[in-house]
Design a protein around this motif. Structure first.
Motif, PDB file in Angstrom:
ATOM      1  N   VAL A  23      61.019 -16.721  61.511  1.00 50.11           N
ATOM      2  CA  VAL A  23      61.617 -17.079  60.230  1.00 50.11           C
ATOM      3  C   VAL A  23      63.080 -16.665  60.233  1.00 50.11           C
ATOM      4  N   SER A  24      63.868 -17.291  59.387  1.00 49.93           N
ATOM      5  CA  SER A  24      65.274 -16.935  59.274  1.00 49.93           C
ATOM      6  C   SER A  24      65.420 -15.668  58.445  1.00 49.93           C
ATOM      7  N   SER A  25      66.432 -14.897  58.748  1.00 45.56           N
ATOM      8  CA  SER A  25      66.680 -13.673  57.994  1.00 45.56           C
ATOM      9  C   SER A  25      66.916 -14.010  56.527  1.00 45.56           C
ATOM     10  N   GLY A  26      66.244 -13.282  55.637  1.00 42.38           N
ATOM     11  CA  GLY A  26      66.379 -13.505  54.200  1.00 42.38           C
ATOM     12  C   GLY A  26      65.470 -14.575  53.646  1.00 42.38           C
ATOM     13  N   SER A  27      64.682 -15.247  54.493  1.00 40.31           N
ATOM     14  CA  SER A  27      63.794 -16.300  54.004  1.00 40.31           C
ATOM     15  C   SER A  27      62.513 -15.700  53.438  1.00 40.31           C
ATOM     16  N   SER A  28      61.754 -16.529  52.722  1.00 36.33           N
ATOM     17  CA  SER A  28      60.521 -16.084  52.070  1.00 36.33           C
ATOM     18  C   SER A  28      59.379 -17.011  52.446  1.00 36.33           C
ATOM     19  N   PRO A  29      58.735 -16.779  53.601  1.00 36.73           N
ATOM     20  CA  PRO A  29      57.639 -17.654  54.024  1.00 36.73           C
ATOM     21  C   PRO A  29      56.454 -17.549  53.074  1.00 36.73           C
ATOM     22  N   GLN A  30      55.828 -18.690  52.806  1.00 38.10           N
ATOM     23  CA  GLN A  30      54.669 -18.744  51.913  1.00 38.10           C
ATOM     24  C   GLN A  30      53.435 -19.122  52.713  1.00 38.10           C
ATOM     25  N   PHE A  31      52.331 -18.442  52.406  1.00 36.73           N
ATOM     26  CA  PHE A  31      51.081 -18.646  53.121  1.00 36.73           C
ATOM     27  C   PHE A  31      50.048 -19.256  52.178  1.00 36.73           C
ATOM     28  N   ALA A  32      49.465 -20.370  52.590  1.00 40.22           N
ATOM     29  CA  ALA A  32      48.402 -20.999  51.810  1.00 40.22           C
ATOM     30  C   ALA A  32      47.055 -20.465  52.299  1.00 40.22           C
ATOM     31  N   VAL A  33      46.334 -19.779  51.414  1.00 38.08           N
ATOM     32  CA  VAL A  33      45.050 -19.174  51.758  1.00 38.08           C
ATOM     33  C   VAL A  33      43.950 -20.055  51.187  1.00 38.08           C
ATOM     34  N   SER A  34      43.068 -20.551  52.048  1.00 39.13           N
ATOM     35  CA  SER A  34      41.978 -21.441  51.617  1.00 39.13           C
ATOM     36  C   SER A  34      40.632 -20.757  51.823  1.00 39.13           C
ATOM     37  N   TYR A  35      39.692 -21.017  50.909  1.00 35.01           N
ATOM     38  CA  TYR A  35      38.406 -20.325  50.901  1.00 35.01           C
ATOM     39  C   TYR A  35      37.245 -21.297  50.956  1.00 35.01           C
ATOM     40  N   SER A  36      36.125 -20.816  51.502  1.00 35.35           N
ATOM     41  CA  SER A  36      34.875 -21.560  51.443  1.00 35.35           C
ATOM     42  C   SER A  36      33.726 -20.566  51.409  1.00 35.35           C
ATOM     43  N   SER A  37      32.583 -20.964  50.902  1.00 34.88           N
ATOM     44  CA  SER A  37      31.354 -20.157  50.879  1.00 34.88           C
ATOM     45  C   SER A  37      31.479 -18.915  50.001  1.00 34.88           C
ATOM     46  N   PHE A  38      32.376 -18.937  49.015  1.00 38.03           N
ATOM     47  CA  PHE A  38      32.474 -17.787  48.123  1.00 38.03           C
ATOM     48  C   PHE A  38      31.508 -17.951  46.956  1.00 38.03           C
ATOM     49  N   THR A  39      30.841 -16.856  46.615  1.00 46.20           N
ATOM     50  CA  THR A  39      29.886 -16.915  45.503  1.00 46.20           C
ATOM     51  C   THR A  39      30.575 -16.655  44.168  1.00 46.20           C
ATOM     52  N   SER A  40      31.798 -16.161  44.199  1.00 44.04           N
ATOM     53  CA  SER A  40      32.581 -15.989  42.978  1.00 44.04           C
ATOM     54  C   SER A  40      34.025 -16.333  43.286  1.00 44.04           C
ATOM     55  N   THR A  41      34.845 -16.347  42.278  1.00 37.35           N
ATOM     56  CA  THR A  41      36.242 -16.720  42.480  1.00 37.35           C
ATOM     57  C   THR A  41      36.922 -15.724  43.414  1.00 37.35           C
ATOM     58  N   PRO A  42      37.553 -16.199  44.479  1.00 38.80           N
ATOM     59  CA  PRO A  42      38.228 -15.286  45.388  1.00 38.80           C
ATOM     60  C   PRO A  42      39.415 -14.618  44.703  1.00 38.80           C
ATOM     61  N   VAL A  43      39.706 -13.426  45.127  1.00 35.13           N
ATOM     62  CA  VAL A  43      40.790 -12.643  44.542  1.00 35.13           C
ATOM     63  C   VAL A  43      41.580 -12.000  45.661  1.00 35.13           C
ATOM     64  N   ILE A  44      42.899 -12.006  45.540  1.00 37.63           N
ATOM     65  CA  ILE A  44      43.747 -11.236  46.447  1.00 37.63           C
ATOM     66  C   ILE A  44      44.427 -10.160  45.618  1.00 37.63           C
ATOM     67  N   ASN A  45      44.222  -8.926  45.978  1.00 37.71           N
ATOM     68  CA  ASN A  45      44.864  -7.807  45.305  1.00 37.71           C
ATOM     69  C   ASN A  45      46.093  -7.373  46.097  1.00 37.71           C
ATOM     70  N   SER A  46      46.996  -6.670  45.441  1.00 42.13           N
ATOM     71  CA  SER A  46      48.240  -6.269  46.098  1.00 42.13           C
ATOM     72  C   SER A  46      47.991  -5.414  47.332  1.00 42.13           C
ATOM     73  N   GLY A  47      46.919  -4.606  47.311  1.00 34.83           N
ATOM     74  CA  GLY A  47      46.625  -3.763  48.459  1.00 34.83           C
ATOM     75  C   GLY A  47      46.026  -4.508  49.633  1.00 34.83           C
ATOM     76  N   ASP A  48      45.704  -5.789  49.445  1.00 29.77           N
ATOM     77  CA  ASP A  48      45.082  -6.583  50.501  1.00 29.77           C
ATOM     78  C   ASP A  48      46.103  -7.306  51.377  1.00 29.77           C
ATOM     79  N   VAL A  49      47.373  -7.235  51.010  1.00 26.72           N
ATOM     80  CA  VAL A  49      48.406  -7.973  51.725  1.00 26.72           C
ATOM     81  C   VAL A  49      49.430  -7.001  52.298  1.00 26.72           C
ATOM     82  N   THR A  50      49.724  -7.173  53.566  1.00 28.03           N
ATOM     83  CA  THR A  50      50.787  -6.408  54.212  1.00 28.03           C
ATOM     84  C   THR A  50      51.821  -7.388  54.727  1.00 28.03           C
ATOM     85  N   CYS A  51      53.053  -7.192  54.335  1.00 27.26           N
ATOM     86  CA  CYS A  51      54.162  -8.004  54.830  1.00 27.26           C
ATOM     87  C   CYS A  51      55.249  -7.051  55.286  1.00 27.26           C
TER      88      CYS A  51
END
Length: 194
Positions: free
Chosen positions: A26-54
């Motif tokens: 990536v270029s310096s100063g850029s903000s890459p975005q990640f598309a997270v897709s789900y399947s087979s979840f029994t409830s609504t998927p959730v991403i918490n702040s502690g689940d992501v490391t950048c």
């Protein structure tokens, strides 16, 4: 005697998710975005702040999860770092993607070596002038200079005019000034990631 009993067992595959990643460079100063897709979840998927490391990002933005997808943005990448994204299915932590490294593409450095800055070239007739430059890329372990492009700007002009390009050191080109006068020469270096 015999005692018979029965049980109903519901066997499901574990929840799964995947991440569509941008280029790992990536270029310096850029903000890459990640598309997270789900399947087979029994409830609504959730991403918490502690689940992501950048590592290498100034901050993280987690978009709302709906319709089986979420977005995660690693804001203002300034250094190389590892990205890891997990998610929750209810209360269960589900590994979403193995960690992978993002590399920041630092721009190459270029400097015109000939003609010297503020020099005067004296010619009885307008003839070619050799323009040379040095160029290097700080990402030496995985990137390099691809080519250097030269431009000139006549005194009083509002924009640059293309001269030519060179693929190899000393990155020299020939330029014949269109008329006598003062000119500003510009060199722009590009690396293999551009």
């Amino acid at each position: 005697t015999c005692d018979n009993s029965s049980a109903t067992v519901n066997v499901k595959s574990p929840p799964s998710c995947s991440v569509a990643t941008p280029s790992t460079t990536v270029s310096s100063g850029s903000s890459p975005q990640f598309a997270v897709s789900y399947s087979s979840f029994t409830s609504t998927p959730v991403i918490n702040s502690g689940d992501v490391t950048c590592a290498g990002a100034s901050s993280i933005t987690i978009g709302a999860c709906s319709g089986g997808s979420c977005t995660v943005t690693c804001n203002n990448y300034t250094s190389n770092g590892t990205v890891s994204i997990n998610t929750h299915d209810g209360t269960r932590l589900v590994s979403c993607v193995p960690s992978f490294s993002m590399r920041v593409n630092s721009p190459p450095v270029v400097s015109i070596t000939s003609p010297a800055n503020n020099s005067t070239v004296v010619q009885a007739l307008l003839s070619p002038v050799t323009i040379s430059a040095t160029a290097s890329d700080p990402d030496t372990s995985w990137d390099s200079v691809s080519y250097v492009v030269y431009y000139y700007r006549a005194s009083g002009a509002s924009s640059d005019t293309y001269i030519n390009f060179s693929y190899s050191a000393p990155y020299s080109v020939q330029w014949t000034p269109p008329a006598y006068g003062a000119y500003t020469l510009t060199a722009r270096a590009y690396d293999t990631q551009n």
